[in-house]
Design an enzyme around this catalytic site. Structure first.
Site, PDB file in Angstrom:
ATOM      1  N   GLY A 131       0.942  -1.460  -0.132  1.00  0.00           N
ATOM      2  CA  GLY A 131      -0.188  -0.227   0.006  1.00  0.00           C
ATOM      3  C   GLY A 131       1.028   1.316  -0.120  1.00  0.00           C
ATOM      4  N   CYS A 191      -3.016   3.397  -8.828  1.00  0.00           N
ATOM      5  CA  CYS A 191      -4.052   4.084  -8.334  1.00  0.00           C
ATOM      6  C   CYS A 191      -6.185   4.031  -8.082  1.00  0.00           C
ATOM      7  CB  CYS A 191      -4.026   5.663  -7.185  1.00  0.00           C
ATOM      8  SG  CYS A 191      -1.938   5.963  -6.719  1.00  0.00           S
ATOM      9  N   GLY A 246       9.194  -8.565 -10.143  1.00  0.00           N
ATOM     10  CA  GLY A 246      10.714  -9.599 -10.097  1.00  0.00           C
ATOM     11  C   GLY A 246      10.275 -10.090 -11.920  1.00  0.00           C
TER      12      GLY A 246
END
Length: 313
Positions: free
Chosen positions: A73, A131, A221
């Protein structure tokens, strides 16, 4: 041979193309114990909001095959503390700062842009479009809709100082990343950052419950690198004059070469910082060795090589 590593992002010149990815290095303090943060192109700060945020509950991270899932977050102290404490510290170390901003609405993004660009020494503003859009009843992200993304970018650009480049950070899990990129550029983004994490989920097979709080998290990743490279390639093909910061699973200097050949002008190192906090310095060293091994005198000549540009022409 001493290669020229300098690159440009809009109106900003960086000494080399290696930067940090937002959210993976705080405001640089965590990494400064391991290498000189002024030695890399720039430090992209964790996304800052107007007010302090505690972030999401634990568990926030889970390991996945060749990646990491997170639901941290927007934890942070808010813009006041960032401008009074974190940004001055980073600039005092001689580092370049790309400040990532995140808002709960278009107006908040505008206010953040005004305040951040009013601070001396900011190299660029990165607009975190992943967002939730409060105007969307389905809770979609700004990045999910080109029109919503463009509205945010346009507001940021109109509130930011004209000499501070605005970079729109794009998601990959959207219907058409090229359409999204084009909408942001039409809204006067000076450049693009891509890609953000990809939404995914992991189940803990012992508890049979989601591995991170909230269920769905952001996957990052090496697992997402081919997806990221593909997005950079497609967007550069459509918008060859727009500078791109490429990111997604970067671990080595060869990964930087790959992203730049796809069309990136700069490349961000993210998730690998958690396991190797000196990764940025190592990646920059490896990248320099890659250039020397290829006899490439200027890093920027790599940009778009996979399209037959620069050294690929």
């Amino acid at each position: 041979m001493n290669a020229d590593l300098t690159i440009r992002l809009g109106g900003a010149e960086l000494p080399n193309p290696v930067v940090t990815a937002a959210g993976c290095a705080g405001a640089g303090r965590e990494l400064a114990r391991f290498f000189d943060v002024s030695s890399i192109g720039a430090v992209t700060t964790k996304s800052v909001m107007l007010e302090p945020h505690a972030g999401r509950p634990a568990p926030r991270m889970a390991e996945t095959p060749s990646g990491m899932l997170n639901t941290v977050g927007m934890q942070g102290p808010g813009i006041d503390v960032f401008l009074q404490r974190d940004l001055p510290w980073l600039l005092s170390r001689g580092a370049r700062a790309i400040v990532s901003i995140a808002g709960t609405g278009t107006a908040e993004f505008g206010e953040l842009a005004r305040r951040v660009s009013g601070a001396a020494g900011v190299s660029a503003i990165e607009v975190n479009l992943s967002c939730p859009d409060p105007a969307d009843p389905g809770g979609r992200y700004f990045a999910d809709d080109p029109a919503s993304a463009a509205a945010v970018v346009g507001t940021v650009r109109s509130h930011a100082r004209s000499d501070v480049p605005v970079l729109a950070k794009l998601a990959a899990d959207v219907p058409d990343v090229v359409e999204l990129a084009s909408a942001c550029v039409e809204a006067r983004a000076d450049g693009l950052s891509m890609i953000n994490t990809v939404r995914g989920m992991a189940i803990d097979t012992r508890t049979l419950r989601p591995a991170v709080a909230g269920g769905v998290g952001g996957l990052s990743g090496p697992a997402i690198r081919p997806l990221a490279v593909g997005c950079v390639f497609r967007v550069h093909e459509a918008l060859p004059d727009v500078p791109i910061v490429g990111m997604g699973g970067v671990r080595t200097g060869a990964d930087v070469v790959e992203f730049m050949a796809a069309g990136a002008s700069a490349v961000a190192v993210g998730t690998t910082n958690f396991s190797d906090p000196s990764a940025c310095a190592r990646v920059l060293r490896q990248f320099t060795e890659e250039l020397e091994a290829r006899g490439i005198e200027r890093a920027r000549d790599l940009v778009g090589a996979a399209h037959g540009e620069g050294v690929g022409a």
